[in-house]
Design an enzyme around this catalytic site. Structure first.
Site, PDB file in Angstrom:
ATOM      1  N   GLY A  34      12.344   0.225 -24.676  1.00 27.81           N
ATOM      2  CA  GLY A  34      13.468   0.259 -23.728  1.00 27.81           C
ATOM      3  C   GLY A  34      13.442  -1.031 -22.916  1.00 27.81           C
ATOM      4  N   GLY A  38      17.214  -1.659 -17.477  1.00 28.06           N
ATOM      5  CA  GLY A  38      17.059  -1.987 -16.054  1.00 28.06           C
ATOM      6  C   GLY A  38      15.603  -1.982 -15.627  1.00 28.06           C
ATOM      7  N   ASP A  60      13.717  -2.395 -28.212  1.00 31.93           N
ATOM      8  CA  ASP A  60      14.897  -1.701 -27.688  1.00 31.93           C
ATOM      9  C   ASP A  60      15.875  -1.541 -28.849  1.00 31.93           C
ATOM     10  OD1 ASP A  60      17.293  -0.921 -26.092  1.00 31.93           O
ATOM     11  OD2 ASP A  60      16.114  -1.610 -24.389  1.00 31.93           O
ATOM     12  N   ARG A 107      20.239   8.275 -14.069  1.00 29.04           N
ATOM     13  CA  ARG A 107      21.183   9.145 -13.342  1.00 29.04           C
ATOM     14  C   ARG A 107      22.313   8.371 -12.690  1.00 29.04           C
ATOM     15  NH1 ARG A 107      18.874  12.748  -8.813  1.00 29.04           N
ATOM     16  NH2 ARG A 107      17.225  11.205  -8.450  1.00 29.04           N
ATOM     17  N   ARG A 113      17.820  14.975 -12.414  1.00 36.19           N
ATOM     18  CA  ARG A 113      17.115  14.380 -13.559  1.00 36.19           C
ATOM     19  C   ARG A 113      17.264  15.286 -14.782  1.00 36.19           C
ATOM     20  NH1 ARG A 113      14.227  13.367  -9.077  1.00 36.19           N
ATOM     21  NH2 ARG A 113      13.444  11.283  -8.608  1.00 36.19           N
ATOM     22  N   ASN A 120      18.229  12.331 -23.229  1.00 36.28           N
ATOM     23  CA  ASN A 120      16.913  11.689 -23.290  1.00 36.28           C
ATOM     24  C   ASN A 120      15.884  12.456 -24.118  1.00 36.28           C
ATOM     25  OD1 ASN A 120      17.988   9.650 -21.815  1.00 36.28           O
ATOM     26  ND2 ASN A 120      16.896  10.092 -19.912  1.00 36.28           N
ATOM     27  N   SER A 144      10.606   7.782 -19.013  1.00 35.59           N
ATOM     28  CA  SER A 144      11.938   8.371 -19.254  1.00 35.59           C
ATOM     29  C   SER A 144      12.060   9.751 -18.611  1.00 35.59           C
ATOM     30  CB  SER A 144      12.184   8.522 -20.758  1.00 35.59           C
ATOM     31  OG  SER A 144      11.788   7.364 -21.452  1.00 35.59           O
ATOM     32  N   ASN A 145      13.166   9.965 -17.924  1.00 34.70           N
ATOM     33  CA  ASN A 145      13.427  11.252 -17.254  1.00 34.70           C
ATOM     34  C   ASN A 145      14.146  12.243 -18.155  1.00 34.70           C
ATOM     35  OD1 ASN A 145      12.436  11.393 -14.584  1.00 34.70           O
ATOM     36  ND2 ASN A 145      13.887   9.791 -13.970  1.00 34.70           N
ATOM     37  N   ASP A 176       6.313   7.700  -7.139  1.00 36.01           N
ATOM     38  CA  ASP A 176       6.212   8.624  -6.005  1.00 36.01           C
ATOM     39  C   ASP A 176       5.075   8.188  -5.070  1.00 36.01           C
ATOM     40  OD1 ASP A 176       8.247  10.203  -7.201  1.00 36.01           O
ATOM     41  OD2 ASP A 176       6.741  11.034  -8.545  1.00 36.01           O
ATOM     42  N   HIS A 203       7.725  15.226 -11.316  1.00 37.45           N
ATOM     43  CA  HIS A 203       8.547  14.098 -10.864  1.00 37.45           C
ATOM     44  C   HIS A 203      10.019  14.510 -10.805  1.00 37.45           C
ATOM     45  CE1 HIS A 203       9.948  10.105 -10.077  1.00 37.45           C
ATOM     46  NE2 HIS A 203      10.761  10.160 -11.130  1.00 37.45           N
TER      47      HIS A 203
HETATM   48  P1  NAD Z   1      18.796   1.597 -18.620  1.00 33.55           P
HETATM   49  O1  NAD Z   1      19.962   2.273 -19.200  1.00 33.55           O
HETATM   50  O2  NAD Z   1      19.033   0.389 -17.769  1.00 33.55           O
HETATM   51  O3  NAD Z   1      17.783   1.159 -19.758  1.00 33.55           O
HETATM   52  C1  NAD Z   1      17.371   2.031 -20.753  1.00 33.55           C
HETATM   53  C2  NAD Z   1      17.112   1.245 -22.004  1.00 33.55           C
HETATM   54  O4  NAD Z   1      16.652   2.153 -23.003  1.00 33.55           O
HETATM   55  C3  NAD Z   1      18.366   0.552 -22.572  1.00 33.55           C
HETATM   56  O5  NAD Z   1      18.123  -0.821 -22.751  1.00 33.55           O
HETATM   57  C4  NAD Z   1      18.595   1.265 -23.881  1.00 33.55           C
HETATM   58  O6  NAD Z   1      19.138   0.433 -24.885  1.00 33.55           O
HETATM   59  C5  NAD Z   1      17.176   1.691 -24.228  1.00 33.55           C
HETATM   60  N1  NAD Z   1      17.107   2.734 -25.237  1.00 33.55           N
HETATM   61  C6  NAD Z   1      17.917   3.817 -25.416  1.00 33.55           C
HETATM   62  N2  NAD Z   1      17.523   4.503 -26.502  1.00 33.55           N
HETATM   63  C7  NAD Z   1      16.447   3.858 -27.002  1.00 33.55           C
HETATM   64  C8  NAD Z   1      15.614   4.076 -28.120  1.00 33.55           C
HETATM   65  N3  NAD Z   1      15.784   5.101 -28.942  1.00 33.55           N
HETATM   66  N4  NAD Z   1      14.615   3.189 -28.348  1.00 33.55           N
HETATM   67  C9  NAD Z   1      14.419   2.151 -27.535  1.00 33.55           C
HETATM   68  N5  NAD Z   1      15.187   1.883 -26.464  1.00 33.55           N
HETATM   69  C10 NAD Z   1      16.185   2.730 -26.208  1.00 33.55           C
HETATM   70  O7  NAD Z   1      17.961   2.697 -17.788  1.00 33.55           O
HETATM   71  P2  NAD Z   1      16.777   2.455 -16.734  1.00 33.55           P
HETATM   72  O8  NAD Z   1      17.344   2.329 -15.373  1.00 33.55           O
HETATM   73  O9  NAD Z   1      15.883   1.383 -17.246  1.00 33.55           O
HETATM   74  O10 NAD Z   1      16.046   3.886 -16.793  1.00 33.55           O
HETATM   75  C11 NAD Z   1      15.401   4.300 -17.972  1.00 33.55           C
HETATM   76  C12 NAD Z   1      14.839   5.705 -17.806  1.00 33.55           C
HETATM   77  O11 NAD Z   1      13.785   5.723 -16.831  1.00 33.55           O
HETATM   78  C13 NAD Z   1      15.852   6.737 -17.310  1.00 33.55           C
HETATM   79  O12 NAD Z   1      15.678   7.939 -18.021  1.00 33.55           O
HETATM   80  C14 NAD Z   1      15.484   6.932 -15.857  1.00 33.55           C
HETATM   81  O13 NAD Z   1      15.884   8.178 -15.349  1.00 33.55           O
HETATM   82  C15 NAD Z   1      13.983   6.808 -15.924  1.00 33.55           C
HETATM   83  N6  NAD Z   1      13.303   6.521 -14.656  1.00 33.55           N
HETATM   84  C16 NAD Z   1      12.105   7.145 -14.446  1.00 33.55           C
HETATM   85  C17 NAD Z   1      11.398   6.879 -13.282  1.00 33.55           C
HETATM   86  C18 NAD Z   1      10.065   7.546 -13.037  1.00 33.55           C
HETATM   87  O14 NAD Z   1       9.574   7.503 -11.897  1.00 33.55           O
HETATM   88  N7  NAD Z   1       9.413   8.104 -14.021  1.00 33.55           N
HETATM   89  C19 NAD Z   1      11.915   5.978 -12.333  1.00 33.55           C
HETATM   90  C20 NAD Z   1      13.127   5.370 -12.595  1.00 33.55           C
HETATM   91  C21 NAD Z   1      13.828   5.653 -13.766  1.00 33.55           C
HETATM   92  C1  LMR Z   2      13.223   7.821  -9.361  1.00 25.62           C
HETATM   93  O1  LMR Z   2      12.443   8.603  -8.826  1.00 25.62           O
HETATM   94  O2  LMR Z   2      13.695   6.838  -8.770  1.00 25.62           O
HETATM   95  C2  LMR Z   2      13.577   8.034 -10.809  1.00 25.62           C
HETATM   96  O3  LMR Z   2      13.108   9.251 -11.298  1.00 25.62           O
HETATM   97  C3  LMR Z   2      15.030   7.821 -11.118  1.00 25.62           C
HETATM   98  C4  LMR Z   2      15.926   8.890 -10.563  1.00 25.62           C
HETATM   99  O4  LMR Z   2      16.711   9.429 -11.338  1.00 25.62           O
HETATM  100  O5  LMR Z   2      15.865   9.159  -9.369  1.00 25.62           O
END
Ligand code: NAD
Ligand code: LMR
Length: 341
Positions: A34, A38, A60, A107, A113, A120, A144-145, A176, A203
């Site tokens: 990924g 972002g 990606d 989100r 989430r 996801n 990933s969420n 967190d 989370h």
């Molecule tokens: P984003 O959309 O900016 O980036 C996600 C990337 O994943 C994209 O570049 C997309 O092309 C890629 N992708 C999609 N399917 C794929 C696959 N099968 N193989 C490889 N890459 C693939 O999103 P983001 O803001 O980077 O967030 C990504 C995830 O992280 C979300 O699910 C978000 O909720 C989660 N997140 C988790 C936490 C945490 O604390 N655990 C914090 C923030 C965000």
């Molecule tokens: C966070 O805690 O910032 C992430 O899990 C992204 C979200 O959806 O809030």
């Protein structure tokens, strides 16, 4: 099972952060899955700067060549390769020591989430298939969420492939902890570099439980205690609302993800005494996966610590969250059962 000794936690809190003391080195291959997203882009940049990474593989489904070319120009020793699409997933993952996965949709305001589950779950399950095939012995760090379900999904897929190692599957809950440190340091006028907060549970909202009663030297008013707990639990919503439709936390998540991945790498390299909170399989509560401090070692989780004494308010929060954690894990397990590949 024992309660994590405070001194061990404090040691890890101080030496465990990025840029503190590099006392070990490793020759690790790390893949960010990924990587063009972002979180993926800044996380890849931070991993390129890690002294523990010699080979950085970026995967990606879109745009990886550009990100890889860009990051490869940074003057640090790690070599960089970019891989796009299913045909190249094997090359991305082969020989990996650590795989960090921030792939999937984020989100928008008004969503939970869990609303991301439908999209996801399939992405994460597909990636788990690829990891089972190409790098079953790696440590997997799932961002990933919804983490409360995606980690059980990843585990089930690895189990079905006969390669599940519970010591090496981590749900990344470090954001967190990062938020808790920041908000507590602001509130208590502490040096943020030395404060640490144990955050347990999962989370998502009230499944995130910061143990403010255990923060060394802190003195919270009852009002602040509750307000800080709430802010840490819903810090993700704060960012989602501020981004106003443009996604969720990315930069702070990259910071947190790099911190956690580096701790895993340092432990793999033989450094001792590294303790961090992570959402791992354990039997401390009735939830199959539960975030609590764990001791990391060369082969992943060496010891799962009990979270220690709770205040009555925290005890209430823990009891209230457990049914949600159990249900969200079951939802993940059911998804894998009913899935057609
Ligand atoms: P984003 O959309 O900016 O980036 C996600 C990337 O994943 C994209 O570049 C997309 O092309 C890629 N992708 C999609 N399917 C794929 C696959 N099968 N193989 C490889 N890459 C693939 O999103 P983001 O803001 O980077 O967030 C990504 C995830 O992280 C979300 O699910 C978000 O909720 C989660 N997140 C988790 C936490 C945490 O604390 N655990 C914090 C923030 C965000
Ligand atoms: C966070 O805690 O910032 C992430 O899990 C992204 C979200 O959806 O809030």
């Amino acid at each position: 099972m024992q309660t994590a000794a405070r001194f061990t936690q404090q040691l890890a809190a101080t030496v465990g952060r990025r840029g503190f003391h590099a006392t070990s080195t490793s020759n690790a291959k790390v893949c960010v899955v990924g990587a063009a997203g972002g979180i993926g882009q800044p996380l890849s940049l931070l991993m390129k700067q890690s002294p523990y990474v010699t080979e950085l593989s970026l995967f990606d489904v879109v745009n990886t060549p550009g990100v890889a070319a860009d990051i490869s120009h940074c003057s640090t020793p790690a070599t960089v390769s970019g891989h796009t699409g299913n045909d190249e997933v094997g090359a991305a993952l082969d020989g990996c020591d650590v795989v960090v996965i921030p792939a999937g949709v984020p989100r928008k305001p008004g969503m939970t989430r869990d609303d991301l589950f439908n999209t996801n779950a399939s992405i994460v399950a597909g990636l788990a298939d690829a990891c089972a095939k190409h790098c079953p012995d790696a440590a997997f760090c799932i961002i990933s969420n919804p983490v409360n379900s995606t980690v059980p999904i990843f585990a089930e897929v690895l189990k079905n492939a006969g390669v599940y190692n519970p010591k090496k599957l981590f749900g990344v809950t470090t954001l967190d902890v990062v938020r808790a440190r920041t908000f507590v340091a602001e509130n208590q006028k502490f040096d943020v570099d030395t404060v640490d907060v144990t955050v347990i549970g999962g989370h998502a909202g009230t499944t995130i439980l910061p143990l403010l009663s255990q923060v060394e030297g802190a003195n919270f008013s009852e009002e602040d205690f509750k307000a800080l707990t709430h802010r840490i639990q819903f810090g993700g919503d704060e960012v989602v609302q501020a981004k106003d439709g443009a996604g969720s936390a990315t930069l702070s998540m990259a910071f947190a993800g790099a911190e956690f991945a580096e701790l895993v790498l340092r432990a793999q390299a033989g450094e001792e005494g590294i303790v961090a909170c992570s959402f791992v399989e354990n039997d401390i509560t009735q939830a199959p996966f539960f975030s609590t401090p764990v001791l990391l070692g060369e082969n992943g989780v060496e010891e799962v610590f009990h979270y220690g004494d709770l205040s009555p308010f925290e005890e209430e929060g823990l009891l209230a969250m457990l049914p949600d954690l159990v249900a969200q894990a079951e939802k993940g397990v059911d998804f894998v059962k009913n899935r057609s590949k």
